[in-house]
Design an enzyme around this catalytic site. Structure first.
Site, PDB file in Angstrom:
ATOM      1  N   MET A  91       0.815  -1.213   0.000  1.00 11.90           N
ATOM      2  CA  MET A  91       0.000   0.000   0.000  1.00 11.90           C
ATOM      3  C   MET A  91       0.852   1.268   0.000  1.00 11.90           C
ATOM      4  O   MET A  91       0.746   2.111   0.891  1.00 11.90           O
ATOM      5  CB  MET A  91      -0.939  -0.010   1.232  1.00 11.90           C
ATOM      6  CG  MET A  91      -1.832  -1.221   1.296  1.00 11.90           C
ATOM      7  SD  MET A  91      -2.876  -1.392  -0.163  1.00 11.90           S
ATOM      8  CE  MET A  91      -4.173  -0.246   0.259  1.00 11.90           C
ATOM      9  N   ARG A  92       1.683   1.385  -0.983  1.00 10.52           N
ATOM     10  CA  ARG A  92       2.531   2.564  -1.108  1.00 10.52           C
ATOM     11  C   ARG A  92       2.466   3.068  -2.536  1.00 10.52           C
ATOM     12  O   ARG A  92       2.479   2.282  -3.480  1.00 10.52           O
ATOM     13  CB  ARG A  92       4.003   2.202  -0.807  1.00 10.52           C
ATOM     14  CG  ARG A  92       4.257   1.665   0.562  1.00 10.52           C
ATOM     15  CD  ARG A  92       4.337   2.738   1.599  1.00 10.52           C
ATOM     16  NE  ARG A  92       5.413   3.691   1.340  1.00 10.52           N
ATOM     17  CZ  ARG A  92       5.426   4.933   1.815  1.00 10.52           C
ATOM     18  NH1 ARG A  92       4.429   5.380   2.546  1.00 10.52           N
ATOM     19  NH2 ARG A  92       6.436   5.736   1.554  1.00 10.52           N
ATOM     20  N   ASN A 108       1.971  -6.175 -10.470  1.00 13.53           N
ATOM     21  CA  ASN A 108       1.046  -5.900  -9.369  1.00 13.53           C
ATOM     22  C   ASN A 108      -0.248  -6.637  -9.632  1.00 13.53           C
ATOM     23  O   ASN A 108      -0.594  -6.909 -10.784  1.00 13.53           O
ATOM     24  CB  ASN A 108       0.775  -4.388  -9.282  1.00 13.53           C
ATOM     25  CG  ASN A 108      -0.150  -4.045  -8.117  1.00 13.53           C
ATOM     26  OD1 ASN A 108      -0.013  -4.592  -7.020  1.00 13.53           O
ATOM     27  ND2 ASN A 108      -1.118  -3.162  -8.356  1.00 13.53           N
ATOM     28  N   HIS A 110      -4.346  -6.295  -8.893  1.00 11.32           N
ATOM     29  CA  HIS A 110      -5.331  -5.296  -8.499  1.00 11.32           C
ATOM     30  C   HIS A 110      -6.724  -5.936  -8.554  1.00 11.32           C
ATOM     31  O   HIS A 110      -7.049  -6.626  -9.522  1.00 11.32           O
ATOM     32  CB  HIS A 110      -5.261  -4.089  -9.451  1.00 11.32           C
ATOM     33  CG  HIS A 110      -6.214  -3.012  -9.079  1.00 11.32           C
ATOM     34  ND1 HIS A 110      -5.989  -2.166  -8.010  1.00 11.32           N
ATOM     35  CD2 HIS A 110      -7.410  -2.660  -9.594  1.00 11.32           C
ATOM     36  CE1 HIS A 110      -7.012  -1.336  -7.904  1.00 11.32           C
ATOM     37  NE2 HIS A 110      -7.883  -1.608  -8.851  1.00 11.32           N
ATOM     38  N   SER A 137      -6.886  -8.200 -11.936  1.00  8.03           N
ATOM     39  CA  SER A 137      -5.957  -7.988 -13.058  1.00  8.03           C
ATOM     40  C   SER A 137      -4.534  -8.061 -12.543  1.00  8.03           C
ATOM     41  O   SER A 137      -4.225  -7.530 -11.477  1.00  8.03           O
ATOM     42  CB  SER A 137      -6.136  -6.581 -13.653  1.00  8.03           C
ATOM     43  OG  SER A 137      -7.485  -6.301 -13.926  1.00  8.03           O
ATOM     44  N   THR A 142       3.783   0.743 -13.763  1.00  6.40           N
ATOM     45  CA  THR A 142       4.365   1.965 -14.325  1.00  6.40           C
ATOM     46  C   THR A 142       4.166   3.071 -13.285  1.00  6.40           C
ATOM     47  O   THR A 142       3.526   2.835 -12.252  1.00  6.40           O
ATOM     48  CB  THR A 142       3.666   2.369 -15.645  1.00  6.40           C
ATOM     49  OG1 THR A 142       2.263   2.456 -15.385  1.00  6.40           O
ATOM     50  CG2 THR A 142       3.914   1.345 -16.743  1.00  6.40           C
ATOM     51  N   GLU A 144       2.278   5.534 -13.124  1.00  2.34           N
ATOM     52  CA  GLU A 144       0.875   5.903 -12.880  1.00  2.34           C
ATOM     53  C   GLU A 144       0.183   4.781 -12.091  1.00  2.34           C
ATOM     54  O   GLU A 144       0.355   3.603 -12.427  1.00  2.34           O
ATOM     55  CB  GLU A 144       0.201   6.056 -14.250  1.00  2.34           C
ATOM     56  CG  GLU A 144      -0.960   7.009 -14.301  1.00  2.34           C
ATOM     57  CD  GLU A 144      -0.554   8.450 -13.993  1.00  2.34           C
ATOM     58  OE1 GLU A 144      -1.341   9.084 -13.292  1.00  2.34           O
ATOM     59  OE2 GLU A 144       0.535   8.902 -14.436  1.00  2.34           O
ATOM     60  N   ASP A 146      -1.976   1.871 -10.830  1.00  2.00           N
ATOM     61  CA  ASP A 146      -2.828   0.815 -11.424  1.00  2.00           C
ATOM     62  C   ASP A 146      -3.042   1.012 -12.923  1.00  2.00           C
ATOM     63  O   ASP A 146      -4.142   0.770 -13.442  1.00  2.00           O
ATOM     64  CB  ASP A 146      -4.206   0.769 -10.718  1.00  2.00           C
ATOM     65  CG  ASP A 146      -4.071   0.474  -9.233  1.00  2.00           C
ATOM     66  OD1 ASP A 146      -3.123  -0.234  -8.860  1.00  2.00           O
ATOM     67  OD2 ASP A 146      -4.913   0.955  -8.462  1.00  2.00           O
ATOM     68  N   GLU A 175      -7.660 -14.235  -7.491  1.00  2.00           N
ATOM     69  CA  GLU A 175      -6.341 -13.578  -7.455  1.00  2.00           C
ATOM     70  C   GLU A 175      -5.235 -14.598  -7.216  1.00  2.00           C
ATOM     71  O   GLU A 175      -4.183 -14.573  -7.862  1.00  2.00           O
ATOM     72  CB  GLU A 175      -6.288 -12.535  -6.323  1.00  2.00           C
ATOM     73  CG  GLU A 175      -7.132 -11.308  -6.595  1.00  2.00           C
ATOM     74  CD  GLU A 175      -6.966 -10.256  -5.491  1.00  2.00           C
ATOM     75  OE1 GLU A 175      -5.866 -10.107  -4.934  1.00  2.00           O
ATOM     76  OE2 GLU A 175      -7.965  -9.580  -5.179  1.00  2.00           O
TER      77      GLU A 175
HETATM   78  C1  GRF Z   1      -5.564  -7.881  -2.783  1.00  2.00           C
HETATM   79  O1  GRF Z   1      -6.935  -7.738  -2.967  1.00  2.00           O
HETATM   80  C2  GRF Z   1      -4.827  -7.289  -3.958  1.00  2.00           C
HETATM   81  O2  GRF Z   1      -5.514  -7.404  -5.146  1.00  2.00           O
HETATM   82  C3  GRF Z   1      -4.701  -5.851  -3.560  1.00  2.00           C
HETATM   83  O3  GRF Z   1      -4.493  -5.878  -2.177  1.00  2.00           O
HETATM   84  C4  GRF Z   1      -5.051  -7.043  -1.623  1.00  2.00           C
HETATM   85  C5  GRF Z   1      -3.963  -7.739  -0.878  1.00  2.00           C
HETATM   86  O4  GRF Z   1      -4.431  -8.854  -0.169  1.00  2.00           O
HETATM   87  N1  GRF Z   1      -3.666  -5.205  -4.329  1.00  2.00           N
HETATM   88  P1  GRF Z   1      -3.396  -9.867   0.459  1.00  2.00           P
HETATM   89  O5  GRF Z   1      -2.506  -9.086   1.418  1.00  2.00           O
HETATM   90  O6  GRF Z   1      -2.621 -10.485  -0.649  1.00  2.00           O
HETATM   91  O7  GRF Z   1      -4.231 -10.862   1.205  1.00  2.00           O
END
Ligand code: GRF
Length: 316
Positions: A91-92, A108, A110, A137, A142, A144, A146, A175
């Site tokens: 989260m940065r 990444n 998302h 996804s 990059t 910018e 996401d 995911e």
């Molecule tokens: C996931 O939903 C991912 O898509 C997003 O942040 C969340 C991370 O979850 N970027 P975790 O820490 O992998 O459980």
């Protein structure tokens, strides 16, 4: 073939990191996780990684400029000999410098079908918009947020009565499947003849007055209307090798190179003493070095006038 070295950056739970790590336990997985790093020393995922015997690193961002913190993370990645970075709930917002240092090598995940719903609260927004599907996804990172090229996506149907939480839980399952698969494909692509040819082509066509033709059934690079300086040889006459052929000074240099590293260098059949073959299929290509070989080979065939012009231009 050596496995690609992947570092995972997390800030929280790290379930995606865990999915990448468990997938890496399969013998045929083309990557290994060499580091799990976080801006949050309390991230639950760090403990899990430790228990799995993976090196971890944490450095809080509090009180640091974005540049300083990214620099610390970058140093930790380099120290672990990282080749690819997987962001998994990191989260940065990243500085352009950090992003450019990992260009094409940082992925990444998302939780939306990008380009829809960049940023936060993706599931809520998909439900509110009445979408039939949410999803996830995997994209290249990059500068910018996401926004980088999308590699693959998985749509996940939205059920009547779904809440952001219930949808998020299902998307998370998707995911975990998607990320390890796409990462495996992305790192493995550097070990294909198509990729090697593209890299050779990139370096060869960057030389002055260079063009590409097919010669003896091989992609071949030369000076327009002049001599050739590089061939891309792939399983030529069924020799089972993929290699770059470049010009050298003669038999002595050829013998020296082969003696130095006989797994990599070889005498290309039918080319004589003025050429050497450099294997591209050993899994450890150093593209800067290969680029230098191509440039040196170009110099060996370019006219004196052209070389001189370039040397003058280089001085400016
Ligand atoms: C996931 O939903 C991912 O898509 C997003 O942040 C969340 C991370 O979850 N970027 P975790 O820490 O992998 O459980």
């Amino acid at each position: 073939m050596a496995k690609a070295r992947v570092a995972v950056l997390i800030s929280g739970t790290g379930t995606n990191m865990a999915a990448l790590l468990y997938a890496a336990k399969a013998a045929e997985c083309p990557y290994e996780i060499v580091l799990v790093a976080s801006n949050n020393p309390d991230a639950a995922g760090l403990k899990l990684a430790e228990a799995e015997g993976i090196a971890t690193f944490a450095h809080p961002h509090k009180g640091l400029s974005r540049e300083a913190h990214d620099g610390i993370m970058h140093d930790a990645l380099v120290a672990a000999k990282t080749e690819f970075v997987a962001l998994a709930g990191y989260m940065r917002i990243l500085t352009p410098e950090f992003v450019s240092q990992w260009e094409g090598r940082m992925l990444n995940i998302h939780p939306s079908l990008l380009p829809k719903y960049k940023g936060l609260h993706t599931h809520e927004r998909a439900i509110e918009a009445g979408d039939s599907h949410g999803g996830c996804s995997v994209h290249l990172v990059t500068a910018e947020l996401d926004d980088g090229p999308i590699l693959q996506q998985t749509p996940v149907a939205i059920l009547p009565g779904d809440t952001a939480d219930s949808l998020a839980a299902r998307v998370l399952i998707a995911e975990h499947q998607l990320y390890s698969r796409v990462l495996a494909q992305w790192v493995a692509r550097e070990n294909t003849p198509e990729y090697w040819l593209n890299r050779v082509r990139e370096h060869a066509l960057a030389q002055a007055e260079a063009d590409e033709v097919a010669s003896h059934g091989m992609p071949c690079f030369g000076i327009i209307g002049g001599k050739k300086f590089a061939y891309f040889s792939h399983d030529h006459h069924g020799d089972g090798r993929t290699a770059l052929l470049v010009k050298i000074s003669g038999a002595e240099e050829q013998a020296m190179l082969i003696e130095q590293d006989e797994a990599r260098y070889f005498r290309p059949a039918y080319f004589g003493d003025g050429w050497v073959g450099i294997r591209l299929d050993l899994g450890d290509n150093d593209w800067d070095h290969i680029g230098q070989w191509i440039a040196k080979s170009w110099r060996a065939v370019a006219s004196k006038k052209l070389v001189k012009l370039l040397d003058i231009a280089d001085e400016f």
